[in-house]
Write an enzyme that holds these catalytic residues in place. Structure first.
Site, PDB file in Angstrom:
ATOM      1  N   TYR A 117       0.847  -1.191   0.000  1.00 15.22           N
ATOM      2  CA  TYR A 117       0.000   0.000   0.000  1.00 15.22           C
ATOM      3  C   TYR A 117       0.882   1.240   0.000  1.00 15.22           C
ATOM      4  O   TYR A 117       1.992   1.207  -0.503  1.00 15.22           O
ATOM      5  CB  TYR A 117      -1.002  -0.040   1.169  1.00 15.22           C
ATOM      6  CG  TYR A 117      -2.163   0.883   0.889  1.00 15.22           C
ATOM      7  CD1 TYR A 117      -2.955   0.674  -0.244  1.00 15.22           C
ATOM      8  CD2 TYR A 117      -2.422   1.990   1.670  1.00 15.22           C
ATOM      9  CE1 TYR A 117      -3.983   1.545  -0.551  1.00 15.22           C
ATOM     10  CE2 TYR A 117      -3.453   2.855   1.364  1.00 15.22           C
ATOM     11  CZ  TYR A 117      -4.225   2.634   0.254  1.00 15.22           C
ATOM     12  OH  TYR A 117      -5.239   3.489  -0.063  1.00 15.22           O
ATOM     13  N   ARG A 170      -8.718  10.863  -8.251  1.00 14.56           N
ATOM     14  CA  ARG A 170      -7.864  11.519  -7.249  1.00 14.56           C
ATOM     15  C   ARG A 170      -7.106  10.450  -6.474  1.00 14.56           C
ATOM     16  O   ARG A 170      -7.390  10.180  -5.321  1.00 14.56           O
ATOM     17  CB  ARG A 170      -8.717  12.372  -6.308  1.00 14.56           C
ATOM     18  CG  ARG A 170      -7.906  13.322  -5.423  1.00 14.56           C
ATOM     19  CD  ARG A 170      -8.699  13.741  -4.204  1.00 14.56           C
ATOM     20  NE  ARG A 170      -9.060  12.620  -3.359  1.00 14.56           N
ATOM     21  CZ  ARG A 170      -8.251  12.060  -2.459  1.00 14.56           C
ATOM     22  NH1 ARG A 170      -7.017  12.502  -2.306  1.00 14.56           N
ATOM     23  NH2 ARG A 170      -8.670  11.043  -1.716  1.00 14.56           N
ATOM     24  N   LYS A 188      -6.272  -2.020  -1.064  1.00 18.55           N
ATOM     25  CA  LYS A 188      -7.137  -1.876   0.106  1.00 18.55           C
ATOM     26  C   LYS A 188      -7.732  -3.226   0.511  1.00 18.55           C
ATOM     27  O   LYS A 188      -7.796  -3.565   1.702  1.00 18.55           O
ATOM     28  CB  LYS A 188      -8.272  -0.893  -0.193  1.00 18.55           C
ATOM     29  CG  LYS A 188      -7.839   0.553  -0.267  1.00 18.55           C
ATOM     30  CD  LYS A 188      -7.834   1.198   1.107  1.00 18.55           C
ATOM     31  CE  LYS A 188      -7.505   2.668   1.005  1.00 18.55           C
ATOM     32  NZ  LYS A 188      -7.515   3.358   2.295  1.00 18.55           N
ATOM     33  N   GLU A 260     -13.482   5.005  -2.905  1.00 16.64           N
ATOM     34  CA  GLU A 260     -12.050   5.250  -2.713  1.00 16.64           C
ATOM     35  C   GLU A 260     -11.495   6.174  -3.795  1.00 16.64           C
ATOM     36  O   GLU A 260     -11.650   5.910  -4.994  1.00 16.64           O
ATOM     37  CB  GLU A 260     -11.302   3.912  -2.746  1.00 16.64           C
ATOM     38  CG  GLU A 260      -9.901   3.985  -2.208  1.00 16.64           C
ATOM     39  CD  GLU A 260      -9.861   4.226  -0.706  1.00 16.64           C
ATOM     40  OE1 GLU A 260      -8.954   4.953  -0.256  1.00 16.64           O
ATOM     41  OE2 GLU A 260     -10.724   3.696   0.014  1.00 16.64           O
ATOM     42  N   ASP A 261     -10.865   7.256  -3.361  1.00 19.86           N
ATOM     43  CA  ASP A 261     -10.130   8.163  -4.245  1.00 19.86           C
ATOM     44  C   ASP A 261     -10.981   8.750  -5.370  1.00 19.86           C
ATOM     45  O   ASP A 261     -10.529   8.868  -6.516  1.00 19.86           O
ATOM     46  CB  ASP A 261      -8.885   7.466  -4.807  1.00 19.86           C
ATOM     47  CG  ASP A 261      -7.802   7.332  -3.739  1.00 19.86           C
ATOM     48  OD1 ASP A 261      -7.981   7.895  -2.646  1.00 19.86           O
ATOM     49  OD2 ASP A 261      -6.786   6.675  -3.996  1.00 19.86           O
ATOM     50  N   ASP A 283     -13.557   5.986   2.643  1.00 23.81           N
ATOM     51  CA  ASP A 283     -12.374   5.912   3.487  1.00 23.81           C
ATOM     52  C   ASP A 283     -11.630   7.242   3.530  1.00 23.81           C
ATOM     53  O   ASP A 283     -11.041   7.597   4.549  1.00 23.81           O
ATOM     54  CB  ASP A 283     -11.449   4.798   2.993  1.00 23.81           C
ATOM     55  CG  ASP A 283     -10.340   4.491   3.980  1.00 23.81           C
ATOM     56  OD1 ASP A 283     -10.636   4.424   5.189  1.00 23.81           O
ATOM     57  OD2 ASP A 283      -9.184   4.334   3.557  1.00 23.81           O
ATOM     58  N   ASP A 284     -11.640   7.985   2.427  1.00 20.04           N
ATOM     59  CA  ASP A 284     -10.929   9.265   2.384  1.00 20.04           C
ATOM     60  C   ASP A 284     -11.580  10.284   3.322  1.00 20.04           C
ATOM     61  O   ASP A 284     -10.889  11.111   3.914  1.00 20.04           O
ATOM     62  CB  ASP A 284     -10.906   9.813   0.953  1.00 20.04           C
ATOM     63  CG  ASP A 284     -10.288   8.833  -0.018  1.00 20.04           C
ATOM     64  OD1 ASP A 284      -9.139   8.442   0.193  1.00 20.04           O
ATOM     65  OD2 ASP A 284     -10.970   8.428  -0.979  1.00 20.04           O
ATOM     66  N   ASN A 425      -0.455  11.801   1.351  1.00 21.71           N
ATOM     67  CA  ASN A 425       0.238  10.649   0.769  1.00 21.71           C
ATOM     68  C   ASN A 425       0.462  10.860  -0.720  1.00 21.71           C
ATOM     69  O   ASN A 425      -0.267  11.605  -1.352  1.00 21.71           O
ATOM     70  CB  ASN A 425      -0.610   9.373   0.971  1.00 21.71           C
ATOM     71  CG  ASN A 425      -0.659   8.919   2.414  1.00 21.71           C
ATOM     72  OD1 ASN A 425       0.347   8.909   3.093  1.00 21.71           O
ATOM     73  ND2 ASN A 425      -1.842   8.561   2.886  1.00 21.71           N
TER      74      ASN A 425
END
Length: 569
Positions: A117, A170, A188, A260-261, A283-284, A425
């Site tokens: 990850y 993103r 993930k 996610e993203d 999650d973000d 990150n």
């Protein structure tokens, strides 16, 4: 449930010390058995298994234990000096021998987590077209509009409990990577299994390809996605609506869908639209908020006071920043009983145009408006620190090196122990490094980051940087949701996850300046988080798996997938 999975093939109705028949399409034997990653054991097939499944002559005569295989693979992986090469070696192993892959990851989590990850997965996504070998998960593009349910039925597993889905717009702090963002859902879900014990056969990574605005990818001959600009508006919304309906129709109400993203404008919209009709989690926004809140609550042991006694300044007002700020305000309201609107006043956010103010409200996106306070305009972060005098500085900007020497020194001049969280990150995008935070604060800072940093020695004292990694939260959170059969996700469940994580930090950790427990205990941590999340789901009336187990921690540990080899008959 056993090994965290509904017993589809008859594999898990036996205990680990009982044998079973490795079914695939038919009774697997010989050559095909060795090429099924779920059942392949390589040189660990026993003499009896080699006779029973026609493996004689297809393998060298030696029989190795799984422990020796693990030792050999770790030796091979450590020989690679380039992190991306280690990542590719792990992917190859996952595609060849699933249980050995997860055994390595579980037993060597602190060493391998940065490989499978963040930060290495970011580089893997950037180069995904070049290193792509075998598809993992489902790719759903605009070309499949009207056929998404049919595509979901192409997935070989009949029971799915967790879906991680991205549209690649993103990816970490790297921007629009289009279809190549698939590395994120795959990574993930590997952690859902290794850290949270969710069975890999019940995990489904999905990338929704609506195009990309990344010109470099569109011009790349090896790009694997649609070669067109991103779809927006109704075309985008209609595709996502079809996807969400198809998932519910195919897998039922209790499949956890983790966004996610996604870019800010879509992430908030999707969460708001589907949180009342589907079991969804971002999650973000929510995972990051829960893990950061845990770090803040833990840091109070070192800082003193309560959350309400502190002033918070964020650099970055996107999904992560506003999500964290929301959960902080909610927790303060839980503690002091005041309205959340009042508690927001001690939380300030800075975006690319400066301090978010009431005077800018007309031009702000909706998710930023709750954080628009009255103040004189401030454009620079250093000036905001000096004017607002925050005790806690949190970076979620996605832009590296923003916590300059002047900013950190300003924080240190105002606070005996400034708490600095550089969360962006991958490592290259961190607002500052651990070394910079400790050096510029003369060893007084409490520091945490999104990506890992090595311990740092300053004036004879060794500091262990905290890592506010979402991997502390989402695997255990997901396991808790699955255990309870929850039908929805609520903020109270996130607060429960945060507090469960804090409870795993010991006095020994605090003495070392740590505000998060070490990752080597992550399965124990995940079991405790799962238990608290499940308990809250039962309390809120959202659980469907009745009756509630008496000991939820033991229940979580019992249903965790264990990546040891099974015996075949």
């Amino acid at each position: 449930m056993a090994d965290g999975v509904e017993d589809v093939y008859g594999e898990d109705s036996a205990t680990l010390d009982q044998s079973f028949i490795p079914w695939t399409i038919s009774v697997a034997s010989g050559y095909s058995l060795m090429r099924d990653p779920r059942y392949n054991k390589g040189l660990a097939f026993t003499e009896k298994e080699r006779d029973a499944h026609y493996l004689r002559g297809l393998l060298p005569p030696v029989v190795l234990s799984q422990e020796l295989q693990e030792k050999k693979m770790m030796n091979i992986i450590r020989q690679y000096t380039v992190p991306l090469h280690r990542y590719m070696a792990m992917v190859d192993l996952q595609e060849r021998n699933e249980r050995l892959f997860y055994k390595l990851l579980v037993d060597n989590v602190e060493e391998l987590l940065p490989i499978v990850y963040t930060p290495t997965v970011g580089e893997a996504c950037q180069k995904f077209g070049s290193i792509f070998k075998h598809p993992q998960g489902l790719y759903i593009s605009l070309k499949e509009k009207g056929k998404i349910l049919e595509i979901l039925k192409n997935w070989p597993e009949r029971t799915v409990q967790v879906i991680v889905v991205t549209d690649g717009e993103r990816i970490l702090g790297l921007g629009d990577l289009g279809c190549q963002g698939m590395g994120i859902p795959v990574g993930k879900l590997s952690l859902y299994t290794a850290l949270g014990g969710v069975c890999p056969s019940q995990c489904l990574p999905i990338t929704i390809d609506v195009g990309t605005n990344n010109e470099k990818l569109l011009d790349d001959e090896f790009y694997i996605g649609l070669r067109q600009k991103r779809a927006t508006g109704k075309e985008y919304a209609d595709l996502l609506q079809e996807f969400m309906c198809a998932v519910k129709q195919n897998y039922g109400e209790k499949v956890l869908i983790q966004f996610e993203d996604f870019a800010n404008h879509n992430a908030f919209e999707l969460l708001a639209r589907y949180s009342s009709t589907h079991l969804v989690f971002n999650d973000d926004i929510q995972g990051t908020a829960a893990v950061v809140l845990a770090g803040l609550l833990s840091a109070l042991r070192l800082l003193g006071g309560t959350l309400a006694d502190h002033t918070f300044l964020f650099l970055g007002a996107g999904e992560a920043g506003t999500g964290i700020a929301d959960l902080i305000a909610l927790e303060i309201s839980e503690q002091n009983g005041k309205p959340i609107e009042e508690n927001r006043k001690q939380i300030w956010l800075v975006d690319s145009k400066g301090l978010i103010l009431a005077s800018r409200k007309e031009s702000l996106q909706d998710f930023k408006k709750p954080w628009a306070h009255d103040h004189e305009p401030i454009a620079e972060l250093k000036n905001a620190v000096e004017a607002l005098k925050p005790t806690i500085l949190i970076g979620t900007s996605g832009v590296g090196k923003q916590f300059t020497k002047e900013v950190v020194e300003a924080m240190a001049s105002l606070n005996e122990k400034p708490l600095i969280m550089a969360l962006s990150n991958p490592t290259s995008q961190a607002e500052c490094t651990a070394e910079e935070a400790y050096t510029w604060s003369e060893g007084r800072a409490i520091f945490a980051s999104g990506s890992p940093f090595d311990p740092f020695e300053y004036n004879g004292k060794t500091f262990i940087p905290g890592q506010a990694n979402n991997a502390y939260i989402f695997p255990g959170f997901g396991l808790g949701v699955i255990m309870a059969g929850s039908t929805r996700v609520r903020d109270d469940m996130l607060l429960a996850a945060s507090k469960a994580l804090v409870s795993q930090v010991t006095e020994e950790h605090y003495e070392k300046g740590m505000i998060y427990p070490p990752f080597k205990n992550i399965r124990k941590i995940s079991a405790n988080i799962a238990a608290k999340v499940a308990a809250k789901a039962y309390e809120l009336g959202l659980a469907s798996h009745l009756p509630q187990p008496e000991d939820l921690v033991k229940s979580a540990e019992k249903c965790m997938y264990r990546p040891v080899y099974r015996s075949y008959r």
